[in-house]
Write a protein that holds these residues in place. Sequence first.
Motif, short mmCIF file in Angstrom:
data_model
loop_
_atom_site.label_atom_id
_atom_site.label_comp_id
_atom_site.label_asym_id
_atom_site.label_seq_id
_atom_site.Cartn_x
_atom_site.Cartn_y
_atom_site.Cartn_z
N MET B 1 0.81 -1.22 0.00
CA MET B 1 0.00 0.00 0.00
C MET B 1 0.85 1.27 0.00
N TRP B 2 1.99 1.19 0.68
CA TRP B 2 2.86 2.38 0.80
C TRP B 2 3.50 2.73 -0.55
N LYS B 3 3.55 4.01 -0.86
CA LYS B 3 4.27 4.46 -2.06
C LYS B 3 5.19 5.62 -1.63
N ASP B 4 6.36 5.70 -2.25
CA ASP B 4 7.32 6.74 -1.86
C ASP B 4 6.77 8.15 -2.07
N LYS B 5 5.82 8.29 -2.98
CA LYS B 5 5.28 9.64 -3.22
C LYS B 5 4.51 10.17 -2.00
N TYR B 6 4.19 9.28 -1.05
CA TYR B 6 3.47 9.71 0.16
C TYR B 6 4.41 10.39 1.17
N LYS B 7 5.73 10.28 0.94
CA LYS B 7 6.68 10.90 1.87
C LYS B 7 6.47 12.41 1.94
N ILE B 8 6.64 12.98 3.14
CA ILE B 8 6.51 14.43 3.25
C ILE B 8 7.88 15.09 3.45
N GLY B 9 8.91 14.26 3.62
CA GLY B 9 10.26 14.80 3.78
C GLY B 9 10.65 15.05 5.24
N VAL B 10 9.87 14.54 6.16
CA VAL B 10 10.21 14.61 7.59
C VAL B 10 10.35 13.16 8.05
N GLU B 11 11.56 12.79 8.40
CA GLU B 11 11.86 11.37 8.61
C GLU B 11 10.97 10.70 9.65
N LEU B 12 10.78 11.39 10.80
CA LEU B 12 9.97 10.83 11.88
C LEU B 12 8.55 10.50 11.39
N ILE B 13 7.95 11.47 10.71
CA ILE B 13 6.57 11.29 10.23
C ILE B 13 6.52 10.24 9.12
N ASP B 14 7.46 10.31 8.19
CA ASP B 14 7.47 9.35 7.08
C ASP B 14 7.61 7.92 7.61
N HIS B 15 8.45 7.76 8.61
CA HIS B 15 8.66 6.44 9.21
C HIS B 15 7.35 5.93 9.82
N GLN B 16 6.67 6.82 10.55
CA GLN B 16 5.40 6.43 11.18
C GLN B 16 4.32 6.14 10.14
N HIS B 17 4.28 6.95 9.08
CA HIS B 17 3.30 6.71 8.02
C HIS B 17 3.52 5.34 7.38
N GLN B 18 4.78 5.02 7.16
CA GLN B 18 5.08 3.69 6.56
C GLN B 18 4.60 2.57 7.47
#
Lengths: 155, 139
Positions: B1-18
């Motif tokens: 389900m995860w796609k790299d385009k969902y990254k926001i560029g903030v590592e902490l948040i991106d990690h949690q989103h993944q």
Amino acid sequence: MKAAYIQPFYKATRDVFRIMMDVEVKRGELRLAQDLIPSKEANVIIGTTGDLSGSILYSFPKDMTLTMVKIMSGMELKELDGFVLSALGEVANIISGNAMTYLNSENYRCDISPPHVMLGATHTLSMATDVVLVIPMVSTIGDFDINVSLRETNK
Amino acid sequence: MWKDKYKIGVELIDHQHQELFGRVSNFLQAVQSEGQWEEKLEHVKSTMEFMQNYVVEHFEAEEQFQREINFPEYENHKQVHDDFKATVNDYAQTFAQEGYSQELVQEFGAKLMTWLIMHVAAADQRIGAFVRKQGGTYS
């Protein structure tokens, strides 16, 4: 029924498909219909109340519906089951919600009802006295219709 | 389900989103797996619980981050989180009272998936855009 109501739906559909599925959609030639008739297998109807009262009917082919939910979920899907149809209903709901936001910015205050999903083409949903505008949408994963039947109520 | 385009560029948040997408995906796979509903129900329930806990945990962490950076849309964004938490709680209550019917669990899964994709791919991107506008990178 004004053609001006159409643009917000087209814009919202284009945005939501791009954001949620990376799919580009284009608009075909608008046409008129007398009734809301589901033209394809998977259908979502959403009612509107407020300054614009009426219904929006989204009509999708089966294979396209499966592809849409596959893109979002990353899962192989074979049937139009409860999960797939609910997901389709939610996509139509998000599109309609965004279209309402655009209409609000043009000073039409409207709300939408929860999506109602139906399977199967053919039967007429209402003896709509208002004209229905059909927006044919074209995409790389399939073609679908958005039927818009809205009446301006007295403000 | 995860796609790299969902990254926001903030590592902490991106990690949690993944992590969150991973848990939702596991839940959906349990719901859609082959077999009788009654037989897979325990697995569905445990993946649902595992995922639900993380929704709350992640929202709180993301809101904390937004406060730290003085994110101007904090109040609105928190309201959106609160509304969705209420939706999740409503489902949880219905499941507790009426049981975990396949139909309702599928509906819940679909709602969760579409909400999460739209929220992370659109609303959350504004957090990343704000951080970049401030000239900062956070990790």
